[in-house]
Design a protein around this motif. Structure first.
Motif, short mmCIF file in Angstrom:
data_model
loop_
_atom_site.label_atom_id
_atom_site.label_comp_id
_atom_site.label_asym_id
_atom_site.label_seq_id
_atom_site.Cartn_x
_atom_site.Cartn_y
_atom_site.Cartn_z
N ASN A 85 0.79 -0.84 -0.16
CA ASN A 85 0.35 0.07 0.15
C ASN A 85 0.85 1.67 -0.11
OD1 ASN A 85 1.14 0.19 2.78
ND2 ASN A 85 -0.75 -0.58 3.18
N TYR A 114 -10.37 -9.64 6.95
CA TYR A 114 -11.37 -9.40 6.64
C TYR A 114 -13.14 -9.88 6.38
CZ TYR A 114 -15.15 -6.64 3.21
OH TYR A 114 -15.98 -5.68 2.76
N ASN A 168 -9.56 -2.19 -3.00
CA ASN A 168 -9.98 -0.94 -2.80
C ASN A 168 -11.83 -0.73 -2.62
OD1 ASN A 168 -6.98 0.16 -2.16
ND2 ASN A 168 -6.90 -0.09 -4.88
N LYS A 180 -12.16 -2.23 0.85
CA LYS A 180 -11.93 -1.62 1.85
C LYS A 180 -11.45 -1.98 3.04
CE LYS A 180 -15.39 2.52 1.30
NZ LYS A 180 -17.31 2.06 1.97
N LEU A 189 -8.54 -3.24 5.20
CA LEU A 189 -7.46 -1.75 6.56
C LEU A 189 -6.12 -2.22 5.78
CD1 LEU A 189 -10.01 -1.19 9.34
CD2 LEU A 189 -10.15 -0.07 7.32
N GLU A 225 -5.94 1.11 9.22
CA GLU A 225 -6.72 2.42 9.26
C GLU A 225 -7.44 2.30 7.65
OE1 GLU A 225 -4.76 6.01 9.70
OE2 GLU A 225 -4.56 6.19 12.15
N ARG A 226 -7.61 3.31 6.82
CA ARG A 226 -8.44 3.22 5.23
C ARG A 226 -6.35 3.19 4.74
NH1 ARG A 226 -12.50 4.49 1.78
NH2 ARG A 226 -11.31 3.35 0.52
N THR A 227 -6.72 2.24 3.79
CA THR A 227 -5.47 2.83 3.10
C THR A 227 -5.62 2.51 1.32
OG1 THR A 227 -2.75 1.84 2.65
CG2 THR A 227 -4.93 0.38 3.28
N LYS A 228 -4.59 2.52 -0.35
CA LYS A 228 -5.30 2.77 -1.10
C LYS A 228 -3.94 1.26 -1.62
CE LYS A 228 -6.26 4.41 -5.25
NZ LYS A 228 -5.47 4.74 -6.25
#
Ligand code: ATP
Length: 480
Positions: free
Chosen positions: A93, A109, A145, A148, A150, A156-159
């Motif tokens: 990421n 997840y 993506n 979502k 983490l 935390e959210r990430t790309k």
């Protein structure tokens, strides 16, 4: 008595301090995910090995043993699918530039969002597999993506920006500067068994169903290697491949799942520590697969795999080697199916070591390794009560007479209390003390680690008493 929890950090430190496991190459600052076994660790490891070996070979008349080489013909790894398919898929990421295993991210997840149904998970896994095959990695990133997922590091959210595959086999050139002929360090022991199937069949009277067992070193380029000896780059596997008629796949898979679970339970670590999980995402060779998971200090993780490998391996070896790999039955020939039980020796070691290490307080705190006496590195410690010449000579004589039957230790330094503590910390089930009364009544005091109970026994009965307490037969009897 109060029992306090022990952290993974304390387990690792105890393993080093008491000669069980050392980080490899430590004087050169170590090397990630490679470990050495110390003076007590090697006994514990060998005892686990012996128990597994006996439980496979000695008590099953239709299982035989083999020891095959680490280096094998490079074609084997093409036939087995490892060259093309023994891969992990990683995501990295933008935030941390760290890589994470895709299968574990998906697993976590769905665990966290347990309101999502199983079919959705299966469909996502299927979709990813499909896109990987046609190299549409961007599409996978898009769906990840969208989900979502983490960042495990900070939750935390990430790309997620990159996805890549990585073959886990160590490649070594046959000759220096020889780019073409590649040898591999084997990533599993199983292939040595499959490629010797005909040799075993032709050199023995064995008939289907039968098994071939093997213990040996294997190597994997694990990228994410942490959690002590749980995930290593060089480790030992204990595998058994059971050859069956194809129609009996289900029956034998269930049989071996139960049998292996029973073996683990016999170690006495507690039923609650185990659970069986059916695989949704199968290895390239498997038809149906179970994991026996163990509750390590960092959660439930795979301890052993019980897989139906169908005839995937034999079929491909037949194709690549151009040799017929068949059995004859009632004038008909067929290719057997295979049920595999595959367990990491080091993972059993960690299961035993981590769950048996206890911190107990009765007035004082003591660290005690409460392992099954059959697995204990040292079976009995022989002590003179104090450093008195006559007691020392007597104790040494007992040690000398019994050392051919058991792994023993003799100690006369420090107080008797300190000596007991040291033996508790390495899991010695029995301490034998020679005192002044011994000189008259030819009796010694046996002190039992777990119960802290003491009893006087005649020296002539000591061998029988130690054997009764520490024999591996006690474990084997639980299996039949
Ligand atoms: P994982 O999902 O934990 O990577 P795996 O599914 O790749 O394991 P298998 O290929 O089925 O594992 O190998 C059989 C057994 O070998 C495992 O159940 C485990 O006990 C052991 N094992 C696998 N990889 C490692 C490793 N890197 N270090 C120690 N033991 C391992």
């Amino acid at each position: 008595m109060k029992t306090n929890k022990i952290s993974l950090k304390e387990i690792v430190s105890h393993a080093k301090q008491y000669g069980f496991v050392f980080p490899s190459s430590e004087i050169y600052d170590g090397i990630n995910a490679i470990y050495d076994y110390g003076q007590y660790g090697i006994y514990l490891k060998n005892n686990i090995k012996e128990y597994w070996w006996k439980s496979m070979i000695q008590i099953n008349k239709n299982i035989i043993g083999l020891e095959t080489s680490i280096l094998m013909h490079p074609k084997i790894w093409k036939a087995s699918g490892h060259v093309y398919k023994f891969k992990e898929i990683f995501l990295s990421n933008e935030d941390t530039k760290k890589s994470y295993r895709l299968d574990l991210l998906i697993e976590n997840y769905f665990k966290k969002n347990n309101y999502l149904n199983k079919d959705l998970k299966k469909n996502i896994i299927k979709y990813i597999d499909k896109k990987l095959k046609i190299n549409e990695k961007e599409k996978i990133l898009k769906i990840i993506n969208k989900m979502k997922i983490l960042n495990p590091k900070n939750k935390e959210r990430t790309k997620w920006t990159k996805i890549y595959e990585y073959n886990l086999m160590f490649k070594i050139p046959l000759k220096e500067h020889d780019g073409n002929k590649k040898f591999y360090l084997r990533p599993e022991t199983a292939q040595g068994i499959f490629t010797n199937f005909l040799n075993v069949l032709n050199s023995s009277k064995i008939k289907i169903p039968f098994g071939i067992a093997q213990i040996g070193k294997v190597f994997r380029k694990e990228i994410i290697a942490r959690q002590f000896i749980f995930r290593m780059r060089e480790f030992e596997q204990m595998e058994m491949q059971f050859f069956i008629h194809p129609k009996q796949e289900e029956k034998w898979l269930e049989y071996w799942k139960k049998k292996r679970l029973r073996w683990h339970l016999s170690l006495g670590l507690g039923e609650k520590k185990y659970r069986v999980y059916e695989h949704e995402q199968l290895a390239h060779y498997a038809n149906k697969a179970y994991d026996i998971q163990f509750k390590y200090p960092f959660g439930f993780k795979e301890l052993e795999g019980v897989h139906s490998r169908t005839n995937f391996d034999l079929k491909n070896h037949e194709k690549y080697s151009k040799k017929k790999i068949r059995v004859f039955d009632n004038k008909k020939s067929y290719m057997p199916y295979i049920i595999e039980t595959s367990v990491g020796l080091d993972r059993i070691f960690l299961a035993v070591f981590s769950s048996c290490l206890k911190k107990e307080t009765i007035k004082k705190e003591r660290i005690i390794l409460k392992i099954h006496p059959a697995l204990s590195p040292i079976k009995a410690a022989i002590f003179p009560l104090i450093r008195d010449k006559r007691l020392m000579a007597y104790a040494k004589d007992i040690y000398k007479k019994l050392k051919i039957y058991f792994i023993l230790t003799y100690e006369d330094k420090d107080s008797i209390g300190k000596r007991y503590r040291r033996q508790d910390a390495i899991g010695t089930p029995i301490c034998v003390t020679i005192d002044f009364k011994t000189l008259k009544d030819k009796c010694v005091t046996m002190r039992f680690r777990d119960k802290m109970l003491q009893k006087r026994v005649l020296i002539k009965d000591l061998k029988r008493e130690i054997k009764k307490e520490t024999s591996m037969n006690k474990l084997l009897k639980l299996l039949i």
